[in-house]
Enzyme design. Structure first.
Site, PDB file in Angstrom:
ATOM      1  N   ARG A 153       9.214  -5.606   1.005  1.00 34.26           N
ATOM      2  CA  ARG A 153       9.856  -4.394   1.535  1.00 34.26           C
ATOM      3  C   ARG A 153      11.280  -4.185   1.024  1.00 34.26           C
ATOM      4  O   ARG A 153      11.719  -3.052   0.839  1.00 34.26           O
ATOM      5  CB  ARG A 153       9.823  -4.442   3.064  1.00 34.26           C
ATOM      6  CG  ARG A 153       8.415  -4.305   3.629  1.00 34.26           C
ATOM      7  CD  ARG A 153       8.344  -4.664   5.106  1.00 34.26           C
ATOM      8  NE  ARG A 153       8.572  -6.083   5.340  1.00 34.26           N
ATOM      9  CZ  ARG A 153       8.776  -6.625   6.531  1.00 34.26           C
ATOM     10  NH1 ARG A 153       8.817  -5.848   7.604  1.00 34.26           N
ATOM     11  NH2 ARG A 153       8.951  -7.923   6.665  1.00 34.26           N
ATOM     12  N   LYS A 200      -3.754 -14.320  -2.211  1.00 35.16           N
ATOM     13  CA  LYS A 200      -2.597 -14.005  -1.369  1.00 35.16           C
ATOM     14  C   LYS A 200      -3.000 -14.318   0.061  1.00 35.16           C
ATOM     15  O   LYS A 200      -3.974 -13.753   0.572  1.00 35.16           O
ATOM     16  CB  LYS A 200      -2.210 -12.537  -1.532  1.00 35.16           C
ATOM     17  CG  LYS A 200      -0.869 -12.184  -0.913  1.00 35.16           C
ATOM     18  CD  LYS A 200      -0.373 -10.827  -1.393  1.00 35.16           C
ATOM     19  CE  LYS A 200       1.033 -10.556  -0.885  1.00 35.16           C
ATOM     20  NZ  LYS A 200       1.129 -10.480   0.584  1.00 35.16           N
ATOM     21  N   GLN A 227      -5.699  -6.550  -7.291  1.00 27.68           N
ATOM     22  CA  GLN A 227      -5.923  -7.154  -5.977  1.00 27.68           C
ATOM     23  C   GLN A 227      -7.155  -6.557  -5.296  1.00 27.68           C
ATOM     24  O   GLN A 227      -7.242  -5.353  -5.091  1.00 27.68           O
ATOM     25  CB  GLN A 227      -4.681  -6.925  -5.113  1.00 27.68           C
ATOM     26  CG  GLN A 227      -4.704  -7.701  -3.823  1.00 27.68           C
ATOM     27  CD  GLN A 227      -3.470  -7.454  -2.990  1.00 27.68           C
ATOM     28  OE1 GLN A 227      -3.106  -8.302  -2.201  1.00 27.68           O
ATOM     29  NE2 GLN A 227      -2.842  -6.303  -3.124  1.00 27.68           N
ATOM     30  N   CYS A 262      -3.786  -9.371   4.255  1.00 31.98           N
ATOM     31  CA  CYS A 262      -3.542  -8.072   4.890  1.00 31.98           C
ATOM     32  C   CYS A 262      -3.950  -8.117   6.359  1.00 31.98           C
ATOM     33  O   CYS A 262      -5.062  -8.523   6.698  1.00 31.98           O
ATOM     34  CB  CYS A 262      -4.308  -6.972   4.166  1.00 31.98           C
ATOM     35  SG  CYS A 262      -4.024  -5.346   4.885  1.00 31.98           S
ATOM     36  N   ALA A 304       0.828  -1.208   0.000  1.00 30.15           N
ATOM     37  CA  ALA A 304       0.000   0.000   0.000  1.00 30.15           C
ATOM     38  C   ALA A 304       0.861   1.256   0.000  1.00 30.15           C
ATOM     39  O   ALA A 304       1.845   1.349   0.734  1.00 30.15           O
ATOM     40  CB  ALA A 304      -0.926  -0.006   1.213  1.00 30.15           C
TER      41      ALA A 304
END
Length: 316
Positions: free
Chosen positions: A222, A138, A65, A96, A14
């Site tokens: 990341r 996911k 997504q 998430c 995000a």
């Protein structure tokens, strides 16, 4: 289905993995991209949020997504997206673990009920059949309890075509260690390709995850924010030293692309978080980060980025 074993994939994140960043990562060797999270309810009420869903042909294969808490809403929103944008996949996010999303009983919250996850996938697969668009998912190992094999089996039974597994539970968030061996165990019960995710920090970690888990693809999250060259490093099997000038050129190119789908002022505000990320690990960068991100307007921001390029030797 458009998937090749051995792919290295840019994870959805995000506020970061919008179209410009995805394109640049594809140029650096990422094999596949995903959009940021898009709310199914939001699509049905307000239409497709183009800032999140916008993509170019260069980003294909691309997964749009979607998340939500209701199987029918997720399926309906997926049809709206399929008709208008024709992505390569619709991806359903069950991973998430952001508190706001969990409070709405969406995404990672659904890991508590694998049969409901199966229902979401089944309805979406059926709804998308006329459009020829497959469904991926996911997931994490579970919500609090690790039951990844059960989850994989439910999703397969429902018709999922591809599963990305982050090797932590939703409750863990990003704390603790990613349990790569659980990806390997999930792979044993899988009849669809499995993408591994979690604690991939270098190109050597990508190599190691392939070897240790026998997964079909590796997702990089990341680590790609501070080092988008990780994809090129893996392809070439070598460390790449990236100087300050090249990092700032990356930012300027990203900024230019962002204006395709948002105002220049908005792009300048949003790029600041990426500047902080891409300067991680650059010697003496703390004061440089502060100097650049405190620019008061677009013109000043670009000027400070250009100054940083000229001063590269000072930070080497």
């Amino acid at each position: 289905m458009n998937f090749k074993k051995g792919e290295v994939i840019l994870a959805p994140m995000a506020s970061y993995t919008h179209s410009a960043f995805r394109r640049l990562c594809r140029r650096l060797g990422a094999d596949r991209t995903y959009t940021e999270l898009i709310s199914a309810v939001g699509v049905l009420r307000n239409g497709i949020p183009m800032k999140l869903a916008y993509f170019t042909e260069e980003e294909r294969p691309i997964h749009i997504q979607v998340f939500g808490s209701n199987p029918e809403e997720i399926a309906q929103a997926s049809v709206v997206i399929a008709k208008e944008l024709k992505p390569d996949f619709i991806d359903i996010n069950f991973g998430c673990s952001v508190p706001k999303v969990l409070r709405n009983k969406a995404a990672g919250y659904m890991l508590q009920c694998p049969p409901l996850m199966g229902e979401v996938v089944k309805e979406t697969v059926e709804a998308l059949k006329p459009y020829g668009i497959p469904v991926s998912a996911k997931i994490r190992l579970g919500f609090e309890k690790d039951e990844v094999e059960r989850i994989v089996e439910e999703l397969q039974k429902a018709g999922v075509s591809l599963i990305a597994i982050h090797a932590r539970t939703a409750k863990q968030g990003f704390s603790g260690k990613a349990l790569w061996h659980r990806i390997k165990e999930a792979k044993k019960v899988a009849s669809v390709p499995i993408i591994g995710s979690g604690d991939v920090k270098s190109w050597r970690d990508i190599e190691r995850m392939f070897e240790e888990t026998e997964c079909d693809g590796v997702m990089v999250g990341r680590a790609a924010l501070s080092n988008p060259w990780i994809f090129k490093e893996f392809k070439e099997k070598r460390d790449i030293e990236v100087g300050l000038k090249e990092r700032m050129d990356f930012i300027l190119e990203e900024l230019s692309m962002m204006t395709e789908y948002m105002s220049r002022e908005k792009a300048c505000a949003e790029i600041k978080s990426q500047i902080v990320q891409i300067l991680k690990g650059v010697p003496n960068s703390r004061e440089l980060k502060t100097y650049i991100v405190h620019a008061e307007n677009c013109k000043e921001l670009v000027k400070r980025i250009e100054e940083a390029k000229e001063r590269e030797l000072l930070y080497a």
